[in-house]
Structure formats: structure tokens, C-alpha cells
Design a protein around this motif. Structure first.
Motif, PDB file in Angstrom:
ATOM      1  N   ASN A  72     -29.613  21.681  -6.488  1.00  0.00           N
ATOM      2  CA  ASN A  72     -30.831  22.372  -6.250  1.00  0.00           C
ATOM      3  C   ASN A  72     -31.224  22.475  -5.161  1.00  0.00           C
ATOM      4  OD1 ASN A  72     -31.185  22.208  -8.840  1.00  0.00           O
ATOM      5  ND2 ASN A  72     -32.257  20.640  -9.185  1.00  0.00           N
ATOM      6  N   VAL A  73     -30.808  24.309  -4.152  1.00  0.00           N
ATOM      7  CA  VAL A  73     -31.150  23.865  -3.330  1.00  0.00           C
ATOM      8  C   VAL A  73     -32.883  24.049  -2.511  1.00  0.00           C
ATOM      9  CG1 VAL A  73     -30.314  25.999  -0.843  1.00  0.00           C
ATOM     10  CG2 VAL A  73     -28.688  24.703  -2.527  1.00  0.00           C
ATOM     11  N   ALA A  74     -33.161  24.020  -1.836  1.00  0.00           N
ATOM     12  CA  ALA A  74     -34.662  24.676  -1.334  1.00  0.00           C
ATOM     13  C   ALA A  74     -34.711  26.475  -1.337  1.00  0.00           C
ATOM     14  CB  ALA A  74     -34.797  23.617  -0.320  1.00  0.00           C
ATOM     15  N   PRO A  75     -34.908  26.582  -1.838  1.00  0.00           N
ATOM     16  CA  PRO A  75     -35.201  27.875  -2.163  1.00  0.00           C
ATOM     17  C   PRO A  75     -36.438  28.335  -0.530  1.00  0.00           C
ATOM     18  CG  PRO A  75     -37.356  27.140  -3.633  1.00  0.00           C
ATOM     19  CD  PRO A  75     -36.424  26.299  -2.759  1.00  0.00           C
ATOM     20  N   GLU A  76     -35.899  29.781  -0.227  1.00  0.00           N
ATOM     21  CA  GLU A  76     -35.847  29.672   1.175  1.00  0.00           C
ATOM     22  C   GLU A  76     -37.894  30.303   1.367  1.00  0.00           C
ATOM     23  OE1 GLU A  76     -35.027  34.634   4.080  1.00  0.00           O
ATOM     24  OE2 GLU A  76     -34.830  33.700   1.931  1.00  0.00           O
ATOM     25  N   GLY A  77     -37.541  29.782   2.525  1.00  0.00           N
ATOM     26  CA  GLY A  77     -38.941  29.621   3.280  1.00  0.00           C
ATOM     27  C   GLY A  77     -39.776  28.050   2.846  1.00  0.00           C
ATOM     28  N   TYR A  78     -38.925  27.335   2.346  1.00  0.00           N
ATOM     29  CA  TYR A  78     -39.749  26.270   0.978  1.00  0.00           C
ATOM     30  C   TYR A  78     -40.322  25.394   2.121  1.00  0.00           C
ATOM     31  CZ  TYR A  78     -40.982  21.825  -1.833  1.00  0.00           C
ATOM     32  OH  TYR A  78     -41.421  21.244  -2.886  1.00  0.00           O
ATOM     33  N   LEU A  79     -39.313  24.856   3.159  1.00  0.00           N
ATOM     34  CA  LEU A  79     -39.447  23.587   3.644  1.00  0.00           C
ATOM     35  C   LEU A  79     -39.992  24.195   4.482  1.00  0.00           C
ATOM     36  CD1 LEU A  79     -35.404  22.118   4.402  1.00  0.00           C
ATOM     37  CD2 LEU A  79     -37.709  22.101   2.442  1.00  0.00           C
ATOM     38  N   ALA A  80     -39.969  25.640   5.426  1.00  0.00           N
ATOM     39  CA  ALA A  80     -40.727  25.595   6.205  1.00  0.00           C
ATOM     40  C   ALA A  80     -42.133  25.755   6.014  1.00  0.00           C
ATOM     41  CB  ALA A  80     -40.516  27.317   7.081  1.00  0.00           C
ATOM     42  N   ALA A  81     -42.433  26.203   4.479  1.00  0.00           N
ATOM     43  CA  ALA A  81     -44.331  26.158   3.894  1.00  0.00           C
ATOM     44  C   ALA A  81     -44.135  24.573   3.837  1.00  0.00           C
ATOM     45  CB  ALA A  81     -44.013  26.663   2.663  1.00  0.00           C
ATOM     46  N   ALA A  82     -43.661  23.522   3.991  1.00  0.00           N
ATOM     47  CA  ALA A  82     -43.644  22.121   4.250  1.00  0.00           C
ATOM     48  C   ALA A  82     -44.266  21.055   5.601  1.00  0.00           C
ATOM     49  CB  ALA A  82     -42.093  21.644   3.704  1.00  0.00           C
ATOM     50  N   ARG A  83     -43.424  22.208   6.351  1.00  0.00           N
ATOM     51  CA  ARG A  83     -43.641  21.757   7.654  1.00  0.00           C
ATOM     52  C   ARG A  83     -45.385  22.189   7.769  1.00  0.00           C
ATOM     53  NH1 ARG A  83     -42.270  18.861  11.376  1.00  0.00           N
ATOM     54  NH2 ARG A  83     -44.663  18.060  10.383  1.00  0.00           N
ATOM     55  N   SER A  84     -45.474  23.717   7.534  1.00  0.00           N
ATOM     56  CA  SER A  84     -47.124  24.055   7.705  1.00  0.00           C
ATOM     57  C   SER A  84     -48.324  23.496   7.360  1.00  0.00           C
ATOM     58  CB  SER A  84     -46.856  25.558   7.335  1.00  0.00           C
ATOM     59  OG  SER A  84     -48.297  26.496   7.517  1.00  0.00           O
ATOM     60  N   ILE A  85     -47.645  23.190   5.749  1.00  0.00           N
ATOM     61  CA  ILE A  85     -48.981  22.234   4.905  1.00  0.00           C
ATOM     62  C   ILE A  85     -48.937  20.731   5.824  1.00  0.00           C
ATOM     63  CG2 ILE A  85     -48.955  21.402   2.636  1.00  0.00           C
ATOM     64  CD1 ILE A  85     -47.439  23.869   1.871  1.00  0.00           C
ATOM     65  N   GLN A 105     -30.804  22.113   9.232  1.00  0.00           N
ATOM     66  CA  GLN A 105     -30.724  23.845  10.001  1.00  0.00           C
ATOM     67  C   GLN A 105     -30.956  24.288  10.147  1.00  0.00           C
ATOM     68  OE1 GLN A 105     -28.017  20.317  12.157  1.00  0.00           O
ATOM     69  NE2 GLN A 105     -28.870  19.811  13.606  1.00  0.00           N
ATOM     70  N   THR A 106     -30.328  24.749   8.654  1.00  0.00           N
ATOM     71  CA  THR A 106     -30.117  25.662   8.364  1.00  0.00           C
ATOM     72  C   THR A 106     -31.064  27.104   8.093  1.00  0.00           C
ATOM     73  OG1 THR A 106     -29.636  26.051   6.307  1.00  0.00           O
ATOM     74  CG2 THR A 106     -27.972  25.900   7.515  1.00  0.00           C
ATOM     75  N   MET A 107     -32.071  26.125   7.458  1.00  0.00           N
ATOM     76  CA  MET A 107     -33.307  26.720   7.318  1.00  0.00           C
ATOM     77  C   MET A 107     -34.504  26.126   8.729  1.00  0.00           C
ATOM     78  SD  MET A 107     -33.901  24.918   4.295  1.00  0.00           S
ATOM     79  CE  MET A 107     -32.005  24.055   3.143  1.00  0.00           C
ATOM     80  N   ALA A 108     -33.929  26.137   9.242  1.00  0.00           N
ATOM     81  CA  ALA A 108     -35.825  26.624  10.810  1.00  0.00           C
ATOM     82  C   ALA A 108     -36.434  25.219  11.164  1.00  0.00           C
ATOM     83  CB  ALA A 108     -34.864  28.215  11.079  1.00  0.00           C
ATOM     84  N   VAL A 109     -36.080  24.321  10.466  1.00  0.00           N
ATOM     85  CA  VAL A 109     -37.472  23.664  10.386  1.00  0.00           C
ATOM     86  C   VAL A 109     -36.998  22.453  10.842  1.00  0.00           C
ATOM     87  CG1 VAL A 109     -39.063  22.266   8.717  1.00  0.00           C
ATOM     88  CG2 VAL A 109     -37.901  24.555   7.730  1.00  0.00           C
ATOM     89  N   ARG A 110     -38.079  21.642  11.536  1.00  0.00           N
ATOM     90  CA  ARG A 110     -38.204  20.812  12.543  1.00  0.00           C
ATOM     91  C   ARG A 110     -38.900  19.582  11.952  1.00  0.00           C
ATOM     92  NH1 ARG A 110     -41.403  17.066  15.362  1.00  0.00           N
ATOM     93  NH2 ARG A 110     -40.033  15.810  17.070  1.00  0.00           N
ATOM     94  N   PRO A 111     -37.863  18.529  11.181  1.00  0.00           N
ATOM     95  CA  PRO A 111     -38.318  17.117  10.515  1.00  0.00           C
ATOM     96  C   PRO A 111     -39.443  16.057  11.385  1.00  0.00           C
ATOM     97  CG  PRO A 111     -36.772  16.200  10.746  1.00  0.00           C
ATOM     98  CD  PRO A 111     -36.826  18.181  10.927  1.00  0.00           C
ATOM     99  N   ASP A 112     -40.255  15.845  11.011  1.00  0.00           N
ATOM    100  CA  ASP A 112     -40.290  13.486  11.508  1.00  0.00           C
ATOM    101  C   ASP A 112     -40.081  12.622  11.297  1.00  0.00           C
ATOM    102  OD1 ASP A 112     -42.876  15.031  12.781  1.00  0.00           O
ATOM    103  OD2 ASP A 112     -43.655  15.764  10.742  1.00  0.00           O
TER     104      ASP A 112
END
Length: 388
Positions: free
Chosen positions: A192-205, A232-239
Motif C-alpha cells: 500500500n503506497v501512502a497517498p499523495e500528501g499523507y506523509l506531509a500531513a503527518a509531518r505537519s501534525i 524521499q519522493t514525498m519531500a518529507v523530513r522524518p525524525d
């Protein structure tokens, strides 16, 4: 003489059920069983054998390291350990961080789970359908009821929310949340691939509530998707990022990587391991990294993965194909995935069925054009034999 498959049940615990085959040799993306039959391995040890079987560079690195320095304990360090940590931080390209080396994905996730407790909070919000391991801590973070029920009570304060639902995630996370744990691509659930914007929303939350964003890249990392890490394709920086599987190319190693302030959460006495980060495992992992770079394997993964997905999807009995690179999941028109896997094995291909309607493919990153062409040519006949 009695076969190894028959002897298995008399000497090994029945944790996996009867083995499908007894494999005795491998080369590239091919393996041979005890009767000499050859198979193309489109499972790759479940996304582990990044360089395939018996890759000369990996064999040479492990052999040379064992001849030089095998095990030293974590009272000491080695050049291989330091160089691998530096290499992983460079590949992540997400700023300063620090690495804890373990022996597997579940151990990397155990380390990360303990790290989240050092925030002073205890709640972890996790997506349904995720798989994070089988040890008691990692199991507490894995939602599948069949895995969890026999071992409850598990460590608590874990909240599960539907994967891909940013609103559900937002509702579950609070100022008491230590971390949000997600897979950029859920492997065991059938890719299951994360929907577009999902990881970015998770970062914001996570930022809104002072929580950590922890990404489990145990299956999706190390070039599997055509990028070093799927996020890295989703432009999100994890901790926090956890790795294993393809990292060692078949040699057991896992890694918990913490970035920014999270890198200093674990201090002396908080966690440990006997074998984690040993010179041989780190030498193997460094060789995987360097070979992927030197042989331009990421581009190969991208091109062949697209060809494979397109070819599998061309048959109308396949209703959906998902994934990136060489982490591929597909849905069948009927609940016959076990029959498809059995028919494929008879035809000389190793596949996996994570659910009754889903097939998963995670071949070695060095799988060849000829290997892919062979599977696609056999695919209609495999589905015919499976009764689809």
C-alpha cells in the motif's frame, strides 16, 4: 534419503509452517532446490537480497572482514561501523543525526520505540495494516489481530488509525503523543503506497503537537523503490528512520537513525546490543551501498520496476497493481493468491501472497531484463493454472 523438507518438522519449531522448498544454492536472482530445480526469485528473501545471491562483491567483503576482524563488542568501534553510519546519514540527506545499529528490522524498531519513550511521553499513533516486527515491543505497534492476540497484554498506549487518512491521524494525535509511526509503503499488507500528501500531513501534525515522525523503511528502504528511501519522493523530513532487510544484502543488520534533537534521546545505559554494528555486518552493508552507487542500480530498479508493473497489469485478471521500483503488489480478480503462488513455483518462479487476493514481488535489485521477461511470458499461463 529423507528430504530436508521432511526432516524440518522433526527439528525446527513450527513457527513458519512447512517450508515450501529446501533451497541449497543461489546466484543473482536465481536459486536451486535440493533436487536441482531452478527458480527465479521474485521475493528476494522478502526484500532482503538487494544484490541477489552470492554477489561477488558481498562475498569478498564478508570474507575479507572475517579474515581481519569479526567481532569486538560495543565497548569498541571499527572503521566499518563509523563509515556505514556516516554513509547512511549522507544518503538520508536530512541534516545531522546519529545511528544505532541492530541485527534486524524488529530490533531497529525496538530501539526506536524505546527512543520515543525518552521524550517523556508514551503514546504512539500507528497506521492500521502496518507491520513493524514480532518482538513484544514491535508487536505492540503491529495492528494485525492474529499476530497480537496470543501475546496480549502488550505494551500499551498505542493507537491505531486507518492508513492514508490524514483526518483520522489528526484526530488521534495530541500533546501526549510521543511519535507517529508510518511506513511510506506498507509491505506486508500487500504494498500500500501512502497517498499523495499523507506523509506531509503527518509531518505537519507531528510538528503541531511536538511529536516525532518515525518512518519504518525496513522493507521500502535501501534502493527498493528506485530511491534510497521511499519517503524521499514525498519531500518529507522524518525524525526517526528504521532500516534493515536490504541494508545488509542478506547479512543480518538493522539500523535506527535519529535526526536533529532526536539523535540525543538515547544515552548510555538506555539501550544496547551484543552483535549490532559488528564489523562483518557493517562491511556487508557498506558494500551494498557502494555497489548500488557504482553500478547505478537505482536507475535499473526504476526502469525494470515500471516494466514489471505494466506487464503484470496487462492481464485483465489483475485488477490493480501498486508500488514503486521493485516493491510491487497486485490484486487478483478472485481470492486465489495461494493458487497463483503455487502455480508460479511449479513454473519456476518464487512469489508471495500476503493476503488471499494479493501478490507481492520484491526481487533482488539486480534482477535482469531476461528474468522479468521470463515471468511476464509465463504470467498468463500461471493465472490459467491457478483457475483465474
Amino acid at each position: 534419503m529423507t528430504s530436508y523438507q521432511e526432516r524440518y518438522s522433526a527439528s525446527l519449531m513450527n513457527t513458519f509452517g512447512p517450508p515450501k522448498l529446501a533451497l541449497v544454492r543461489g546466484a543473482g536472482a536465481h536459486v536451486w532446490d535440493e533436487d536441482g530445480k531452478e527458480y527465479v526469485d521474485f521475493l528476494g528473501g522478502i526484500a532482503v537480497n538487494a544484490l541477489g545471491h552470492a554477489h561477488p562483491a558481498l562475498v569478498e567483503a564478508v570474507t575479507a572482514q572475517l579474515q581481519t576482524l569479526g567481532h569486538i563488542s560495543n565497548f569498541f568501534t571499527s572503521p566499518q561501523q563509523v563509515e556505514l553510519a556516516e554513509a547512511l546519514l549522507t544518503l538520508l540527506d536530512a541534516g545531522p543525526g546519529k545511528v544505532f545499529f541492530a541485527n534486524s528490522g524488529t530490533e531497529a524498531n525496538e530501539a526506536a520505540f524505546k527512543l520515543t519513550r525518552r521524550t517523556g511521553r508514551t503514546q504512539v499513533v500507528v497506521a492500521e495494516g502496518g507491520f513493524h516486527g514480532r518482538t513484544m515491543g514491535a508487536l505492540a505497534l503491529t495492528s494485525k489481530e492474529a499476530y497480537r492476540a496470543p501475546f496480549e497484554p502488550l505494551p500499551g498506549d498505542v493507537v491505531f488509525v486507518p492508513y492514508g487518512d490524514a483526518d483520522a491521524l489528526r484526530s488521534a494525535v495530541s500533546d501526549q503523543t510521543a511519535a507517529i509511526l508510518l511506513e511510506p509503503i506498507q509491505g506486508e499488507a500487500g504494498v500500500n503506497v501512502a497517498p499523495e500528501g499523507y506523509l506531509a500531513a503527518a509531518r505537519s501534525i507531528a510538528d503541531e503537537h511536538g511529536a516525532l515522525l518515525w518512518l519504518d523503511e525496513v522493507q521500502s528502504g535501501m534502493g527498493r523503490t528506485g530511491q534510497w528511501f521511499a519517503h524521499q519522493t514525498m519531500a518529507v523530513r522524518p525524525d526517526v528512520v528504521t532500516l534493515a532487510k536490504g541494508l545488509g544484502g542478506g547479512f543480518p543488520i538493522g539500523a535506527c537513525i535519529a535526526l536533529g534533537d532526536a539523535a540525543d534521546l538515547l544515552q548510555p545505559g538506555n539501550h544496547g546490543t551484543t552483535f549490532g554494528g559488528n564489523p562483518v555486518a557493517c562491511a556487508a552493508a557498506l558494500t551494498v551501498v557502494r555497489t548500488i552507487q557504482d553500478d547505478e542500480i537505482l536507475e535499473h530498479v526504476t526502469v525494470l520496476g515500471q516494466k514489471l508493473r505494466d506487464g503484470l497489469a496487462a492481464d485483465p485478471r489483475v485488477t490493480e497493481v501498486r508500488g514503486e521500483g521493485l516493491l510491487i503488489g497486485l490484486d487478483l480478480a478472485d481470492e486465489k493468491s495461494a493458487d497463483v503462488v503455487a502455480a508460479a513455483q511449479r513454473a519456476g518462479f518464487i512469489l508471495n501472497n500476503p493476503t488471499p487476493k494479493r501478490i507481492r514481488l520484491a526481487p533482488p535489485l539486480v534482477v535482469t531484463q531476461d528474468d522479468v521477461n521470463a515471468l511476464l511470458a509465463a504470467w498468463p499461463g500461471i493465472l490459467d493454472e491457478a483457475g483465474l
